[in-house]
Design a protein around this motif. Structure first.
Motif, PDB file in Angstrom:
ATOM      1  N   SER A 259      46.159  29.214  50.526  1.00 54.77           N
ATOM      2  CA  SER A 259      44.829  29.647  50.970  1.00 54.77           C
ATOM      3  C   SER A 259      44.924  30.921  51.794  1.00 54.77           C
ATOM      4  O   SER A 259      44.084  31.824  51.668  1.00 54.77           O
ATOM      5  N   HIS A 260      45.946  30.995  52.644  1.00 54.91           N
ATOM      6  CA  HIS A 260      46.161  32.207  53.443  1.00 54.91           C
ATOM      7  C   HIS A 260      46.421  33.398  52.528  1.00 54.91           C
ATOM      8  O   HIS A 260      45.841  34.473  52.694  1.00 54.91           O
ATOM      9  N   PHE A 261      47.278  33.200  51.538  1.00 54.69           N
ATOM     10  CA  PHE A 261      47.597  34.258  50.583  1.00 54.69           C
ATOM     11  C   PHE A 261      46.329  34.736  49.877  1.00 54.69           C
ATOM     12  O   PHE A 261      46.064  35.943  49.802  1.00 54.69           O
ATOM     13  N   GLU A 262      45.532  33.827  49.365  1.00 56.20           N
ATOM     14  CA  GLU A 262      44.317  34.201  48.649  1.00 56.20           C
ATOM     15  C   GLU A 262      43.314  34.904  49.555  1.00 56.20           C
ATOM     16  O   GLU A 262      42.658  35.864  49.135  1.00 56.20           O
ATOM     17  N   ALA A 263      43.190  34.458  50.807  1.00 57.91           N
ATOM     18  CA  ALA A 263      42.286  35.120  51.755  1.00 57.91           C
ATOM     19  C   ALA A 263      42.756  36.540  52.049  1.00 57.91           C
ATOM     20  O   ALA A 263      41.948  37.484  52.073  1.00 57.91           O
ATOM     21  N   MET A 264      44.066  36.701  52.247  1.00 56.59           N
ATOM     22  CA  MET A 264      44.598  38.038  52.531  1.00 56.59           C
ATOM     23  C   MET A 264      44.429  38.955  51.318  1.00 56.59           C
ATOM     24  O   MET A 264      44.073  40.128  51.462  1.00 56.59           O
ATOM     25  N   VAL A 265      44.656  38.430  50.120  1.00 52.40           N
ATOM     26  CA  VAL A 265      44.474  39.234  48.909  1.00 52.40           C
ATOM     27  C   VAL A 265      43.021  39.691  48.790  1.00 52.40           C
ATOM     28  O   VAL A 265      42.745  40.840  48.455  1.00 52.40           O
ATOM     29  N   ALA A 266      42.076  38.808  49.094  1.00 56.55           N
ATOM     30  CA  ALA A 266      40.659  39.174  49.039  1.00 56.55           C
ATOM     31  C   ALA A 266      40.352  40.300  50.028  1.00 56.55           C
ATOM     32  O   ALA A 266      39.629  41.253  49.691  1.00 56.55           O
ATOM     33  N   LEU A 267      40.896  40.206  51.226  1.00 63.67           N
ATOM     34  CA  LEU A 267      40.677  41.262  52.218  1.00 63.67           C
ATOM     35  C   LEU A 267      41.311  42.574  51.770  1.00 63.67           C
ATOM     36  O   LEU A 267      40.715  43.648  51.926  1.00 63.67           O
ATOM     37  N   ILE A 268      42.509  42.494  51.224  1.00 59.04           N
ATOM     38  CA  ILE A 268      43.194  43.698  50.737  1.00 59.04           C
ATOM     39  C   ILE A 268      42.411  44.325  49.585  1.00 59.04           C
ATOM     40  O   ILE A 268      42.202  45.546  49.555  1.00 59.04           O
ATOM     41  N   GLN A 269      41.960  43.506  48.653  1.00 53.91           N
ATOM     42  CA  GLN A 269      41.187  44.026  47.524  1.00 53.91           C
ATOM     43  C   GLN A 269      39.904  44.691  48.002  1.00 53.91           C
ATOM     44  O   GLN A 269      39.512  45.745  47.486  1.00 53.91           O
ATOM     45  N   ASP A 270      39.239  44.105  48.984  1.00 53.49           N
ATOM     46  CA  ASP A 270      38.017  44.684  49.535  1.00 53.49           C
ATOM     47  C   ASP A 270      38.310  46.049  50.160  1.00 53.49           C
ATOM     48  O   ASP A 270      37.588  47.022  49.923  1.00 53.49           O
ATOM     49  N   TYR A 271      39.379  46.118  50.940  1.00 49.36           N
ATOM     50  CA  TYR A 271      39.755  47.381  51.570  1.00 49.36           C
ATOM     51  C   TYR A 271      40.079  48.428  50.503  1.00 49.36           C
ATOM     52  O   TYR A 271      39.617  49.569  50.578  1.00 49.36           O
ATOM     53  N   GLU A 272      40.857  48.042  49.500  1.00 47.57           N
ATOM     54  CA  GLU A 272      41.237  48.973  48.441  1.00 47.57           C
ATOM     55  C   GLU A 272      40.022  49.460  47.659  1.00 47.57           C
ATOM     56  O   GLU A 272      39.944  50.637  47.291  1.00 47.57           O
ATOM     57  N   THR A 273      39.071  48.591  47.405  1.00 43.08           N
ATOM     58  CA  THR A 273      37.849  48.974  46.695  1.00 43.08           C
ATOM     59  C   THR A 273      37.099  50.056  47.462  1.00 43.08           C
ATOM     60  O   THR A 273      36.588  51.007  46.868  1.00 43.08           O
ATOM     61  N   LYS A 274      37.062  49.932  48.758  1.00 36.62           N
ATOM     62  CA  LYS A 274      36.328  50.881  49.598  1.00 36.62           C
ATOM     63  C   LYS A 274      37.108  52.164  49.877  1.00 36.62           C
ATOM     64  O   LYS A 274      36.501  53.211  50.090  1.00 36.62           O
ATOM     65  N   HIS A 275      38.437  52.088  49.918  1.00 33.38           N
ATOM     66  CA  HIS A 275      39.223  53.217  50.417  1.00 33.38           C
ATOM     67  C   HIS A 275      40.237  53.813  49.448  1.00 33.38           C
ATOM     68  O   HIS A 275      40.788  54.879  49.726  1.00 33.38           O
ATOM     69  N   CYS A 276      40.520  53.158  48.337  1.00 35.55           N
ATOM     70  CA  CYS A 276      41.576  53.627  47.427  1.00 35.55           C
ATOM     71  C   CYS A 276      41.034  53.736  46.015  1.00 35.55           C
ATOM     72  O   CYS A 276      40.809  52.710  45.367  1.00 35.55           O
ATOM     73  N   PRO A 277      40.843  54.953  45.520  1.00 36.69           N
ATOM     74  CA  PRO A 277      40.380  55.077  44.132  1.00 36.69           C
ATOM     75  C   PRO A 277      41.428  54.516  43.171  1.00 36.69           C
ATOM     76  O   PRO A 277      42.622  54.703  43.372  1.00 36.69           O
ATOM     77  N   THR A 278      40.982  53.779  42.158  1.00 38.68           N
ATOM     78  CA  THR A 278      41.902  53.150  41.205  1.00 38.68           C
ATOM     79  C   THR A 278      41.381  53.307  39.787  1.00 38.68           C
ATOM     80  O   THR A 278      40.305  53.854  39.556  1.00 38.68           O
ATOM     81  N   ALA A 279      42.116  52.748  38.857  1.00 38.38           N
ATOM     82  CA  ALA A 279      41.695  52.710  37.462  1.00 38.38           C
ATOM     83  C   ALA A 279      40.463  51.818  37.343  1.00 38.38           C
ATOM     84  O   ALA A 279      40.193  51.009  38.226  1.00 38.38           O
ATOM     85  N   PRO A 280      39.743  51.936  36.249  1.00 45.46           N
ATOM     86  CA  PRO A 280      38.576  51.073  36.052  1.00 45.46           C
ATOM     87  C   PRO A 280      38.928  49.595  36.207  1.00 45.46           C
ATOM     88  O   PRO A 280      39.995  49.153  35.777  1.00 45.46           O
TER      89      PRO A 280
END
Length: 73
Positions: free
Chosen positions: A37-58
């Motif tokens: 659960s900790h891993f999944e929560a951290m991944v969600a936070l990381i993905q949110d940050y990356e969506t806002k701050h790191c341009p990526t592929a579609p």
């Protein structure tokens, strides 16, 4: 003891979060466990940050980590 989940506001927070979850890739926790659960929560936070701050592929080209983990079980 499972580490505390904290929001990611800065690049330093982001790098710390990546370091925090790195061991989970070597020794993947069970889905539904405290560590899982900790891993999944951290991944969600990381993905949110990356969506806002790191341009990526579609998005349709990427498979979310949590989706990939669930497909294994």
């Amino acid at each position: 003891m499972t580490p505390v989940v904290r929001p990611i506001y800065t690049e330093a927070d982001y790098r710390a979060a990546l370091q925090l979850i790195a061991p989970y890739f070597e020794n993947e926790p069970e889905v539904g466990s405290d560590a899982g659960s900790h891993f999944e929560a951290m991944v969600a936070l990381i993905q949110d940050y990356e969506t806002k701050h790191c341009p990526t592929a579609p998005a349709e080209q990427a498979v979310p980590i949590t989706e990939s983990r669930r497909a294994k079980h």
